[in-house]
Design an enzyme around this catalytic site. Structure first.
Site, PDB file in Angstrom:
ATOM      1  N   ALA A   1       3.293   5.019  -8.550  1.00 52.01           N
ATOM      2  CA  ALA A   1       2.667   3.781  -8.077  1.00 52.01           C
ATOM      3  C   ALA A   1       3.117   3.510  -6.642  1.00 52.01           C
ATOM      4  CB  ALA A   1       3.069   2.620  -8.987  1.00 52.01           C
ATOM      5  N   LYS A   2       2.510   2.587  -5.991  1.00 54.44           N
ATOM      6  CA  LYS A   2       2.944   2.160  -4.651  1.00 54.44           C
ATOM      7  C   LYS A   2       2.304   0.819  -4.341  1.00 54.44           C
ATOM      8  CE  LYS A   2       5.516   3.996  -1.351  1.00 54.44           C
ATOM      9  NZ  LYS A   2       6.643   4.937  -1.516  1.00 54.44           N
ATOM     10  N   GLY A   3       2.952   0.043  -3.486  1.00 56.69           N
ATOM     11  CA  GLY A   3       2.389  -1.233  -3.077  1.00 56.69           C
ATOM     12  C   GLY A   3       2.607  -1.442  -1.594  1.00 56.69           C
TER      13      GLY A   3
END
Ligand code: NAD
Length: 418
Positions: free
Chosen positions: A107-109
């Site tokens: 995931a990444k934000g």
């Protein structure tokens, strides 16, 4: 990163996934699922500024895959970050957690903002509002953020507190890379640099290079670059060049690392350091040295400068510092490239150890944490190196082969719902 470069970064990761699937007898479901991100959340939210006005910011949180476990990946605060760049970074996390064999997806934000021009109060309000917006996705069982470029343990503390307020009780396992006082792990801050150091030692051994006296050039004096340089110096390496965003310094006889770090702390830059020549970031990448460590940002070794790289080993501390065109040139030159999803896995490995400690509310000492990291990194390097030699492919392809095999097995076992 501008929009089209970000778009290219995601296309590059997906293309490599497809190319490697072509080489292997990989279940079609794997190729189909990994070509997209599973969940993508875009949020536009208001933040009260210190001058009394309100500004709208845009943020993202993306889970690329949760097949092998909850989403895991950092949060980036940067003025140029794009949705496609976040997709690319999330996909790299899926591959990295599979290479490390920790039970996570990827995931990444990000928030499009310049944290350097925000006051501490503005940064806190922005972080708390962003955390509230993405709280429909994040959680200890679903998706666990961590720091990345532009964020730090304090930002993680605000996210943990905001999420906990919504629940009515403390949830330390919702983020990793927290301050130790509120459930962080010893060894987390140094973890990424530590895996780069271990990777450098193992790569040097493979090429028969004596690490004592080996010459090192490091691009980027942030968390990853500074810790890698310090740990390699402790192993007896000679650090001859280091840079930050403003440029670099070079001394072929070796730099006084402690003095340089003190100057960076006090003056904010390495430029003008005593007993060293000032060089550009581009010149640093082309220096004669044994080990080059790009530890700053993406797309630094590209088609136009790859032919001039003289290092024998490249340890990718940063995510995506080498473009696919440059990669081919480096391989043809016989340079051993230890790819990002292997070299810099220390951050996510010790994030995993932090999460485990939080969930069991039982904390380990630094020797235990570093011992686990050493074991996981050494095993991963041996597995990737073994595939690379057996299949006669470079280390990046070998790492993708290992990751995609693990992902395909997990996807096949889980099947397709309903
Ligand atoms: P950081 O913000 O602490 O440091 C980045 C460094 O790069 C700074 O010294 C900055 O001055 C320098 N820099 C920025 N732009 C540059 C440019 N154009 N040329 C040269 N130097 C430049 O960030 P970090 O946490 O050390 O992360 C660095 C890289 O490592 C990123 O690609 C990040 O995604 C990756 N990474 C970080 C971790 C982690 O645990 N921190 C884990 C895995 C991967």
């Amino acid at each position: 990163m501008n929009k089209s470069v970000g778009e290219q970064a995601f296309k590059n990761v997906v293309k490599l996934i497809n190319d490697v699937c072509d080489r292997m007898d990989i279940a079609e479901i794997c190729r189909l699922k990994l070509g997209q991100c599973e969940r993508e959340l875009i949020v536009h939210f208001p933040v009260k500024m210190d001058d009394g006005g309100v500004k709208i910011f845009t943020g993202f949180r993306i889970v690329h895959s949760d097949t092998r476990g909850p989403g895991k990946g950092g949060i980036r605060y940067h003025p140029d970050v794009t949705l496609d760049e976040v997709r690319a970074l999330a996909a790299l996390m899926t591959l990295k957690t599979a290479v490390a064999n920790v039970p996570y997806g990827g995931a990444k934000g990000a928030v499009i903002c310049n944290p350097k021009v925000l006051s501490q109060n503005e940064l806190e309000r922005l972080t708390r509002r962003y955390a509230a917006e993405i709280s429909i996705l994040i959680g200890p069982e679903s998706d666990i953020p961590a720091p990345d470029v532009g964020t730090n343990p304090q930002v993680m503390a605000w996210i943990m507190d905001t999420y906990s307020m919504g629940k009515g009780y403390s949830v330390p396992a919702v983020v990793t890379g927290k301050p130790i006082e509120i459930g962080g792990s010893v060894g987390r801050f140094e973890a990424t640099g530590r895996s780069c150091m271990i990777g450098a030692l193992l790569a040097a051994k493979r090429l028969g290079i004596n690490i004592r006296g080996a010459t090192i050039a490091v691009q980027g004096l942030g968390n990853v670059g500074a810790v890698t340089a310090k740990l390699l110096a402790r192993e007896g390496c000679c650090v001859i060049a280091i840079s930050d965003s403003k440029g670099g310094v070079y001394n072929p006889k070796g730099l006084d690392l402690n003095g340089l770090l003190a100057q960076k702390r006090e003056e904010g830059s390495v430029i003008g350091f005593k007993d060293a020549e000032t060089i550009t970031n581009a010149e640093l990448l082309e220096l004669q040295c044994d080990i080059l460590i790009p530890a700053a940002i993406e797309d630094q070794i590209v088609e136009t400068n790859a032919g001039s790289v003289k290092a024998r080993i490249i340890i990718e501390g940063a995510n995506g510092p080498t473009t696919p065109e440059a990669d081919r040139i480096l391989i043809d030159k016989g340079i051993l490239v230890v790819p990002d999803i292997l070299a810099n896995m220390g951050g996510v490995v010790v994030s995993y150890l932090e999460w485990v400690q939080d969930l069991q509310s039982f904390f380990w000492d630094e020797a235990q944490v570093n011992g686990y990291l050493q074991k996981i990194m050494t095993n991963a390097f041996a597995e990737v190196s073994g595939i690379s030699q057996r299949e006669k492919v470079d280390m990046r392809i070998a790492a993708y082969m290992l990751a995609l095999h693990r992902l395909a097995v997990a996807m096949t076992m889980r099947g397709v719902f309903p």
